[in-house]
Write an enzyme that holds these catalytic residues in place. Structure first.
Site, PDB file in Angstrom:
ATOM      1  N   ASN A  24       0.880  -1.180   0.000  1.00  0.00           N
ATOM      2  CA  ASN A  24       0.000   0.000   0.000  1.00  0.00           C
ATOM      3  C   ASN A  24       0.910   1.221   0.000  1.00  0.00           C
ATOM      4  O   ASN A  24       2.120   1.105   0.130  1.00  0.00           O
ATOM      5  CB  ASN A  24      -0.956  -0.004   1.216  1.00  0.00           C
ATOM      6  CG  ASN A  24      -0.199  -0.016   2.517  1.00  0.00           C
ATOM      7  OD1 ASN A  24       0.609   0.862   2.789  1.00  0.00           O
ATOM      8  ND2 ASN A  24      -0.426  -1.047   3.312  1.00  0.00           N
ATOM      9  N   ASP A  34       1.658  -8.698   1.296  1.00  0.00           N
ATOM     10  CA  ASP A  34       2.471  -7.674   1.981  1.00  0.00           C
ATOM     11  C   ASP A  34       2.855  -8.177   3.376  1.00  0.00           C
ATOM     12  O   ASP A  34       4.029  -8.168   3.784  1.00  0.00           O
ATOM     13  CB  ASP A  34       1.643  -6.391   2.064  1.00  0.00           C
ATOM     14  CG  ASP A  34       2.436  -5.158   2.450  1.00  0.00           C
ATOM     15  OD1 ASP A  34       1.824  -4.092   2.620  1.00  0.00           O
ATOM     16  OD2 ASP A  34       3.678  -5.259   2.583  1.00  0.00           O
ATOM     17  N   THR A 118      -5.569  -7.970  -6.937  1.00  0.00           N
ATOM     18  CA  THR A 118      -6.739  -8.849  -7.083  1.00  0.00           C
ATOM     19  C   THR A 118      -7.175  -9.481  -5.765  1.00  0.00           C
ATOM     20  O   THR A 118      -8.067 -10.323  -5.739  1.00  0.00           O
ATOM     21  CB  THR A 118      -6.453  -9.989  -8.101  1.00  0.00           C
ATOM     22  OG1 THR A 118      -5.432 -10.841  -7.570  1.00  0.00           O
ATOM     23  CG2 THR A 118      -6.050  -9.440  -9.447  1.00  0.00           C
ATOM     24  N   GLY A 119      -6.576  -9.059  -4.672  1.00  0.00           N
ATOM     25  CA  GLY A 119      -7.006  -9.542  -3.353  1.00  0.00           C
ATOM     26  C   GLY A 119      -7.831  -8.467  -2.661  1.00  0.00           C
ATOM     27  O   GLY A 119      -8.923  -8.104  -3.113  1.00  0.00           O
ATOM     28  N   VAL A 120      -7.291  -7.921  -1.598  1.00  0.00           N
ATOM     29  CA  VAL A 120      -7.975  -6.869  -0.825  1.00  0.00           C
ATOM     30  C   VAL A 120      -8.423  -5.713  -1.726  1.00  0.00           C
ATOM     31  O   VAL A 120      -9.486  -5.130  -1.541  1.00  0.00           O
ATOM     32  CB  VAL A 120      -7.016  -6.337   0.281  1.00  0.00           C
ATOM     33  CG1 VAL A 120      -7.469  -5.029   0.882  1.00  0.00           C
ATOM     34  CG2 VAL A 120      -6.839  -7.388   1.357  1.00  0.00           C
ATOM     35  N   TYR A 121      -7.619  -5.409  -2.749  1.00  0.00           N
ATOM     36  CA  TYR A 121      -7.937  -4.247  -3.611  1.00  0.00           C
ATOM     37  C   TYR A 121      -9.003  -4.544  -4.657  1.00  0.00           C
ATOM     38  O   TYR A 121      -9.394  -3.676  -5.424  1.00  0.00           O
ATOM     39  CB  TYR A 121      -6.672  -3.672  -4.221  1.00  0.00           C
ATOM     40  CG  TYR A 121      -5.854  -2.794  -3.258  1.00  0.00           C
ATOM     41  CD1 TYR A 121      -6.280  -2.582  -1.940  1.00  0.00           C
ATOM     42  CD2 TYR A 121      -4.683  -2.190  -3.665  1.00  0.00           C
ATOM     43  CE1 TYR A 121      -5.542  -1.797  -1.077  1.00  0.00           C
ATOM     44  CE2 TYR A 121      -3.935  -1.384  -2.813  1.00  0.00           C
ATOM     45  CZ  TYR A 121      -4.383  -1.191  -1.511  1.00  0.00           C
ATOM     46  OH  TYR A 121      -3.660  -0.401  -0.645  1.00  0.00           O
TER      47      TYR A 121
HETATM   48  N1  APR Z   1       2.491 -15.583  -2.188  1.00  0.00           N
HETATM   49  C1  APR Z   1       1.910 -15.258  -3.383  1.00  0.00           C
HETATM   50  N2  APR Z   1       0.732 -14.629  -3.484  1.00  0.00           N
HETATM   51  C2  APR Z   1       0.087 -14.331  -2.320  1.00  0.00           C
HETATM   52  C3  APR Z   1       0.617 -14.636  -1.037  1.00  0.00           C
HETATM   53  C4  APR Z   1       1.875 -15.287  -1.003  1.00  0.00           C
HETATM   54  N3  APR Z   1       2.460 -15.624   0.165  1.00  0.00           N
HETATM   55  N4  APR Z   1      -0.275 -14.208  -0.087  1.00  0.00           N
HETATM   56  C5  APR Z   1      -1.322 -13.674  -0.754  1.00  0.00           C
HETATM   57  N5  APR Z   1      -1.117 -13.755  -2.092  1.00  0.00           N
HETATM   58  C6  APR Z   1      -1.981 -13.348  -3.201  1.00  0.00           C
HETATM   59  C7  APR Z   1      -3.453 -13.188  -2.919  1.00  0.00           C
HETATM   60  O1  APR Z   1      -4.081 -14.465  -2.856  1.00  0.00           O
HETATM   61  C8  APR Z   1      -3.875 -12.387  -4.136  1.00  0.00           C
HETATM   62  O2  APR Z   1      -4.035 -13.245  -5.240  1.00  0.00           O
HETATM   63  O3  APR Z   1      -1.587 -12.042  -3.602  1.00  0.00           O
HETATM   64  C9  APR Z   1      -2.647 -11.490  -4.391  1.00  0.00           C
HETATM   65  C10 APR Z   1      -2.815 -10.028  -3.988  1.00  0.00           C
HETATM   66  O4  APR Z   1      -3.658  -9.952  -2.846  1.00  0.00           O
HETATM   67  P1  APR Z   1      -3.335  -8.926  -1.620  1.00  0.00           P
HETATM   68  O5  APR Z   1      -2.161  -9.415  -0.887  1.00  0.00           O
HETATM   69  O6  APR Z   1      -4.628  -8.745  -0.890  1.00  0.00           O
HETATM   70  O7  APR Z   1      -2.911  -7.573  -2.336  1.00  0.00           O
HETATM   71  P2  APR Z   1      -3.796  -6.445  -3.045  1.00  0.00           P
HETATM   72  O8  APR Z   1      -5.101  -6.951  -3.560  1.00  0.00           O
HETATM   73  O9  APR Z   1      -2.856  -5.778  -4.012  1.00  0.00           O
HETATM   74  O10 APR Z   1      -4.142  -5.454  -1.853  1.00  0.00           O
HETATM   75  C11 APR Z   1      -3.078  -4.715  -1.291  1.00  0.00           C
HETATM   76  O11 APR Z   1      -3.594  -5.424   0.921  1.00  0.00           O
HETATM   77  O12 APR Z   1      -2.161  -6.535   2.274  1.00  0.00           O
HETATM   78  C12 APR Z   1      -2.665  -5.298   1.995  1.00  0.00           C
HETATM   79  O13 APR Z   1      -0.902  -3.787   2.577  1.00  0.00           O
HETATM   80  C13 APR Z   1      -1.606  -4.353   1.491  1.00  0.00           C
HETATM   81  O14 APR Z   1      -3.057  -2.475   1.635  1.00  0.00           O
HETATM   82  C14 APR Z   1      -2.443  -3.384   0.729  1.00  0.00           C
HETATM   83  C15 APR Z   1      -3.492  -4.269   0.088  1.00  0.00           C
END
Ligand code: APR
Length: 172
Positions: A24, A34, A118-121
């Site tokens: 982030n 992260d 594609t996760g939290v965002y």
């Molecule tokens: N290895 C590979 N991929 C991972 C791992 C890992 N150990 N852990 C999670 N992921 C994948 C998730 O399943 C998803 O497919 O990473 C992808 C991105 O998801 P998020 O980590 O939620 O990231 P994002 O959607 O970019 O959101 C970013 O989330 O963690 C917080 O600080 C971060 O505020 C920021 C936000």
């Protein structure tokens, strides 16, 4: 042989020149990948991140990897999905491009990405994957010094969508 590969795994365990962190804008850690990267790298990663004073969405900053098997971590804040009309596609492409530019500048030959945003965002996976693959592919065509880029997918569904996107791109 494609220089882009799709694997399923944990990015914190990959012994490559650089792994990318879906961060982030504060660069001070969080959940998801992260959180996993900061936990695996140890406290020195956060200490170095504190010296960077954040990062704009779509841009990237590089740190050492500390206790990670990867030499560097490239941190990039992806766009938060707000319906797709707020520049999210362009910002996501910019994340991949900015990370690869930093990787090339730092002599990285192997770079692993998570599925940024594609996760939290909440960026829709089926829209993010073609953007990621197209951007990586275009960059690699102009930068032979980077030998391999992998998408390290944390789950099977994500892997399947990126494999489909890569298949489409290879047909072109
Ligand atoms: N290895 C590979 N991929 C991972 C791992 C890992 N150990 N852990 C999670 N992921 C994948 C998730 O399943 C998803 O497919 O990473 C992808 C991105 O998801 P998020 O980590 O939620 O990231 P994002 O959607 O970019 O959101 C970013 O989330 O963690 C917080 O600080 C971060 O505020 C920021 C936000």
């Amino acid at each position: 042989m494609s220089r882009i590969e799709i694997i399923q795994g944990d990015i914190t365990r990959q012994a490559v020149d650089a792994i990318v962190n879906a961060a982030n804008c504060s660069l001070l850690g969080g959940g998801g990948v992260d959180g996993a990267i900061h936990r695996a790298a140890g406290p020195e990663l956060l200490a170095e991140c504190r010296t960077l004073h954040g990062c704009e969405t779509g841009k990237a900053k590089i740190t050492k990897g500390y206790r990670l098997p990867a030499r560097y971590v490239i941190h990039t804040p992806g766009p938060i999905w707000r319906g797709g009309t707020h520049g999210e596609p362009e910002l996501l492409a910019s994340c991949y491009r900015s990370c690869l530019e930093l990787a090339a500048e730092n002599g990285c030959k192997t770079v692993d990405f998570p599925s940024i945003s594609t996760g939290v965002y909440a960026f829709p996976l089926n829209r993010a994957a073609p953007i990621a693959i197209r951007t990586i592919g275009a960059f690699l065509e102009a930068h032979p010094e980077i030998e391999r880029v992998r998408m390290v997918c944390f789950d099977y569904r994500t892997k399947a969508v990126y494999e489909a996107a890569l298949g489409e791109w290879m047909k072109k």
